[in-house]
Design a protein around this motif. Structure first.
Motif, PDB file in Angstrom:
ATOM      1  N   ARG A  63      30.543 -52.523  15.831  1.00  0.00           N
ATOM      2  CA  ARG A  63      30.716 -50.811  15.585  1.00  0.00           C
ATOM      3  C   ARG A  63      29.808 -49.940  14.933  1.00  0.00           C
ATOM      4  O   ARG A  63      29.705 -50.918  13.796  1.00  0.00           O
ATOM      5  N   MET A  64      29.631 -48.834  14.739  1.00  0.00           N
ATOM      6  CA  MET A  64      29.543 -47.955  14.128  1.00  0.00           C
ATOM      7  C   MET A  64      29.792 -48.048  12.395  1.00  0.00           C
ATOM      8  O   MET A  64      30.577 -47.186  12.572  1.00  0.00           O
ATOM      9  N   ARG A  65      29.195 -47.895  11.434  1.00  0.00           N
ATOM     10  CA  ARG A  65      29.967 -47.941  10.002  1.00  0.00           C
ATOM     11  C   ARG A  65      28.326 -46.787   9.659  1.00  0.00           C
ATOM     12  O   ARG A  65      29.444 -46.776   8.679  1.00  0.00           O
ATOM     13  N   GLY A  66      27.849 -46.234   9.431  1.00  0.00           N
ATOM     14  CA  GLY A  66      27.289 -45.417   9.093  1.00  0.00           C
ATOM     15  C   GLY A  66      26.035 -45.114   9.253  1.00  0.00           C
ATOM     16  O   GLY A  66      25.575 -45.212  10.330  1.00  0.00           O
ATOM     17  N   TYR A  67      25.687 -43.740   8.563  1.00  0.00           N
ATOM     18  CA  TYR A  67      24.693 -42.982   9.186  1.00  0.00           C
ATOM     19  C   TYR A  67      23.489 -42.919   8.089  1.00  0.00           C
ATOM     20  O   TYR A  67      23.769 -42.387   6.604  1.00  0.00           O
ATOM     21  N   GLY A  68      22.026 -43.076   8.458  1.00  0.00           N
ATOM     22  CA  GLY A  68      20.926 -42.902   6.994  1.00  0.00           C
ATOM     23  C   GLY A  68      19.471 -41.872   7.730  1.00  0.00           C
ATOM     24  O   GLY A  68      19.851 -41.413   8.662  1.00  0.00           O
ATOM     25  N   ILE A  69      20.345 -40.193   6.976  1.00  0.00           N
ATOM     26  CA  ILE A  69      18.748 -39.776   7.436  1.00  0.00           C
ATOM     27  C   ILE A  69      17.582 -38.774   6.824  1.00  0.00           C
ATOM     28  O   ILE A  69      17.670 -38.416   5.398  1.00  0.00           O
ATOM     29  N   GLY A  70      16.146 -38.552   7.254  1.00  0.00           N
ATOM     30  CA  GLY A  70      15.912 -38.907   6.457  1.00  0.00           C
ATOM     31  C   GLY A  70      15.498 -37.347   6.492  1.00  0.00           C
ATOM     32  O   GLY A  70      15.117 -37.082   8.799  1.00  0.00           O
ATOM     33  N   LEU A  71      14.923 -35.835   5.976  1.00  0.00           N
ATOM     34  CA  LEU A  71      15.214 -34.424   6.087  1.00  0.00           C
ATOM     35  C   LEU A  71      13.445 -34.009   5.841  1.00  0.00           C
ATOM     36  O   LEU A  71      13.554 -34.402   4.216  1.00  0.00           O
ATOM     37  N   PRO A  72      12.936 -33.070   6.300  1.00  0.00           N
ATOM     38  CA  PRO A  72      11.544 -33.166   6.089  1.00  0.00           C
ATOM     39  C   PRO A  72      12.085 -31.557   5.281  1.00  0.00           C
ATOM     40  O   PRO A  72      11.238 -30.175   6.009  1.00  0.00           O
ATOM     41  N   GLY A  73      12.542 -31.612   4.477  1.00  0.00           N
ATOM     42  CA  GLY A  73      12.529 -30.851   3.321  1.00  0.00           C
ATOM     43  C   GLY A  73      13.127 -31.471   1.744  1.00  0.00           C
ATOM     44  O   GLY A  73      14.443 -32.350   1.464  1.00  0.00           O
ATOM     45  N   PRO A  74      13.078 -30.473   0.839  1.00  0.00           N
ATOM     46  CA  PRO A  74      14.207 -30.954  -0.260  1.00  0.00           C
ATOM     47  C   PRO A  74      15.350 -30.972  -0.176  1.00  0.00           C
ATOM     48  O   PRO A  74      15.991 -29.303  -0.027  1.00  0.00           O
ATOM     49  N   VAL A  75      15.791 -32.117  -1.443  1.00  0.00           N
ATOM     50  CA  VAL A  75      16.850 -32.621  -1.219  1.00  0.00           C
ATOM     51  C   VAL A  75      17.105 -32.547  -2.921  1.00  0.00           C
ATOM     52  O   VAL A  75      16.399 -33.018  -3.231  1.00  0.00           O
ATOM     53  N   ASP A  76      18.420 -32.055  -3.123  1.00  0.00           N
ATOM     54  CA  ASP A  76      18.036 -31.707  -5.066  1.00  0.00           C
ATOM     55  C   ASP A  76      19.655 -32.838  -5.141  1.00  0.00           C
ATOM     56  O   ASP A  76      19.888 -33.777  -4.380  1.00  0.00           O
ATOM     57  N   SER A  77      19.489 -33.068  -6.364  1.00  0.00           N
ATOM     58  CA  SER A  77      20.491 -34.495  -7.118  1.00  0.00           C
ATOM     59  C   SER A  77      21.923 -34.289  -6.301  1.00  0.00           C
ATOM     60  O   SER A  77      22.349 -35.238  -6.090  1.00  0.00           O
ATOM     61  N   ALA A  78      22.444 -33.243  -5.844  1.00  0.00           N
ATOM     62  CA  ALA A  78      23.470 -32.779  -5.361  1.00  0.00           C
ATOM     63  C   ALA A  78      23.548 -33.357  -3.889  1.00  0.00           C
ATOM     64  O   ALA A  78      24.608 -32.833  -3.652  1.00  0.00           O
ATOM     65  N   GLY A  79      22.385 -33.396  -2.855  1.00  0.00           N
ATOM     66  CA  GLY A  79      22.375 -34.121  -2.013  1.00  0.00           C
ATOM     67  C   GLY A  79      22.521 -32.692  -1.213  1.00  0.00           C
ATOM     68  O   GLY A  79      22.890 -32.622   0.198  1.00  0.00           O
ATOM     69  N   VAL A  80      22.371 -31.442  -1.621  1.00  0.00           N
ATOM     70  CA  VAL A  80      22.336 -29.419  -1.464  1.00  0.00           C
ATOM     71  C   VAL A  80      20.391 -29.556  -0.800  1.00  0.00           C
ATOM     72  O   VAL A  80      20.100 -29.807  -1.434  1.00  0.00           O
ATOM     73  N   MET A  81      20.145 -29.034   0.974  1.00  0.00           N
ATOM     74  CA  MET A  81      18.800 -28.528   1.472  1.00  0.00           C
ATOM     75  C   MET A  81      18.338 -27.602   0.019  1.00  0.00           C
ATOM     76  O   MET A  81      19.344 -26.446  -0.020  1.00  0.00           O
ATOM     77  N   VAL A  82      16.897 -27.398  -0.714  1.00  0.00           N
ATOM     78  CA  VAL A  82      17.088 -26.120  -0.887  1.00  0.00           C
ATOM     79  C   VAL A  82      15.539 -25.705  -0.693  1.00  0.00           C
ATOM     80  O   VAL A  82      14.331 -26.550  -0.825  1.00  0.00           O
ATOM     81  N   SER A  83      15.391 -24.380  -0.098  1.00  0.00           N
ATOM     82  CA  SER A  83      14.280 -23.795   0.324  1.00  0.00           C
ATOM     83  C   SER A  83      13.276 -24.089   0.892  1.00  0.00           C
ATOM     84  O   SER A  83      12.626 -24.093   1.186  1.00  0.00           O
ATOM     85  N   PRO A  84      14.090 -24.848   2.408  1.00  0.00           N
ATOM     86  CA  PRO A  84      13.209 -26.063   3.195  1.00  0.00           C
ATOM     87  C   PRO A  84      12.391 -25.317   4.247  1.00  0.00           C
ATOM     88  O   PRO A  84      13.097 -24.282   4.776  1.00  0.00           O
ATOM     89  N   SER A  85      11.454 -25.664   4.145  1.00  0.00           N
ATOM     90  CA  SER A  85      10.407 -24.397   4.656  1.00  0.00           C
ATOM     91  C   SER A  85      10.397 -24.634   6.381  1.00  0.00           C
ATOM     92  O   SER A  85      10.645 -25.873   6.754  1.00  0.00           O
ATOM     93  N   ARG A  86      10.419 -23.773   7.339  1.00  0.00           N
ATOM     94  CA  ARG A  86      10.399 -23.903   8.915  1.00  0.00           C
ATOM     95  C   ARG A  86      11.328 -25.242   9.383  1.00  0.00           C
ATOM     96  O   ARG A  86      11.441 -25.269  10.038  1.00  0.00           O
ATOM     97  N   MET A  87      12.704 -24.408   8.022  1.00  0.00           N
ATOM     98  CA  MET A  87      13.809 -25.496   8.780  1.00  0.00           C
ATOM     99  C   MET A  87      15.147 -24.252   8.773  1.00  0.00           C
ATOM    100  O   MET A  87      15.791 -24.236   8.149  1.00  0.00           O
TER     101      MET A  87
END
Length: 392
Positions: free
Chosen positions: A142-166
């Motif tokens: 069964r599906m147990r979890g997701y791992g996602i790579g994002l094309p923008g900056p991610v800070d130490s708290a896991g929040v996207m910060v001013s991602p260009s073109r997003m």
């Protein structure tokens, strides 16, 4: 990347630490675990039985005898679940389905538009993941979890910060949103970081200090130091996209400044420069096709882009002194680009740095992102604290 040493020091010889020994390949049998941890054979057997009962570990056959009967080898049980790894780009996504041992079961490439916003994209990811499990999963997985790579900056708290073109992604806690949508644990990071992690997973030699450059439509960088992904204080380590390139044309960047590395050396910048010169190209892959056919302007622009990237990387090489510089992404497949990087590094770096520096093209290639995302979510699922909470 979990550290076996840290696990053992931080949690004694707990079930989680033992599982980490098995995952890392440091210990493959009960006897080896007893030697590594100092636990009695009966205690090791008790904890292994608990890990087997919880579906984390299985016996996989007979190992090499050290005198007496051959020991039963232990491995992570891949039959109880899968994880979905996703490498998001601006207009495409690569999906990977991995079992719990980290083996890649299936890969799928899909077109998409990151501008559709996080909720629509993440909902779409769950739908594709369900299709992959239905097509490639085994009974009981069964599906147990997701791992996602994002094309923008991610800070130490896991929040996207001013991602260009997003548009719509700034300030979003993507992992929390995905978990709310799917009900499953989610791990995220910047795509260049996960490509560096995927490269580390793929390397067969002992390279613990390297810089991975994602050279595609945009330019990104991930750093592995002492065998672990290095994020820096706020999570922004390796973000070279907006380093100003001396002597570069004053091309306006998405950040509002001019002459940023991304704006003068990324694949999108090369495509635009060729169009401005009257060459009909649609994307970076067509630029590479032109260069393979010895198109003089495409070749020149690729080499020039490599020279600019190499100039920025030379400072990093002198400062960090890594074992290896890895060139990944589609531009890493262009000989002219790689030559530009190499020549500039060797010209601008100290011999004491370059004498032992290996400049190489990625071995993981276009799977680096999903391999890194897969490792990230598996590390989350097999976190020592969580295992110790479940297995007692």
């Amino acid at each position: 990347m979990n550290s076996t040493t840290d696990a053992l020091q931080g949690h004694g010889s707990s079930a989680g630490a033992i599982l980490d020994l098995i995952r890392s390949g440091r210990s493959r049998s009960r006897a080896e675990i007893a030697r590594s941890t100092g636990l009695s054979p009966s205690t090791v057997a008790q904890r292994i039985d608990a890990l087997i009962g919880a579906g984390y570990v299985r016996e996989a056959g007979e190992g090499v005898s050290q005198g007496g009967r051959r020991p039963r080898t232990l491995e992570v049980d891949p039959s109880t679940g899968v994880v979905c790894a996703v490498d998001l780009g601006s207009h495409h996504a690569t999906f990977g389905l991995l079992d719990l041992s980290g083996r890649l079961i299936a890969v799928r490439n899909e077109g998409m538009d990151i501008g559709d916003g996080p909720r629509r994209i993440l909902t779409w990811i769950t739908a594709v993941a369900d299709e992959l499990v239905a097509e490639h999963g085994q009974p009981g997985q069964r599906m147990r979890g997701y791992g996602i790579g994002l094309p923008g900056p991610v800070d130490s708290a896991g929040v996207m910060v001013s991602p260009s073109r997003m548009p719509g992604w700034n300030g979003v806690d993507v992992a929390a949103m995905m978990t709310a949508l799917s009900g499953l644990p989610t791990a995220i990071d910047n795509d260049a970081n996960l490509m560096a992690l995927g490269e580390h997973v793929s390397l067969r030699d002992d390279v613990k200090h390297f810089v991975f450059v994602k050279a595609g439509s945009s330019i990104g960088c991930g750093v592995v130091a002492s065998g672990d992904l290095y994020h820096g204080f706020h999570g922004m380590a390796g973000d070279i996209s907006h380093v100003t390139v001396p002597g570069a044309p004053p091309v306006l960047c998405s950040c509002g400044r001019t002459g940023c590395l991304d704006a003068v050396a990324g694949g999108a910048a090369i495509v635009q420069a060729l169009r401005d010169a009257g060459v009909a190209v649609e994307d970076t892959s067509e630029v590479l096709a032109l260069a393979r056919d010895a198109h003089p302007l495409a070749t020149q622009m690729l080499r020039e882009a490599g020279t600019r990237v190499g100039g920025v990387l030379a400072t990093i090489m002198n400062f960090f002194n890594p074992q290896r510089l890895v060139l990944g992404g589609i531009l890493g497949e262009a000989e002219a680009f790689v030559a530009g990087v190499r020549s500039t590094i060797y010209f601008e770096c100290l011999p004491m740095v370059t004498d032992t520096l290996d400049i190489a093209v990625s071995v993981a290639k276009d799977r680096a992102g999903i391999l890194g995302a897969g490792r990230l979510v598996l590390d989350l699922l097999f976190d020592t604290h969580e295992i110790n909470r479940v297995v007692r």
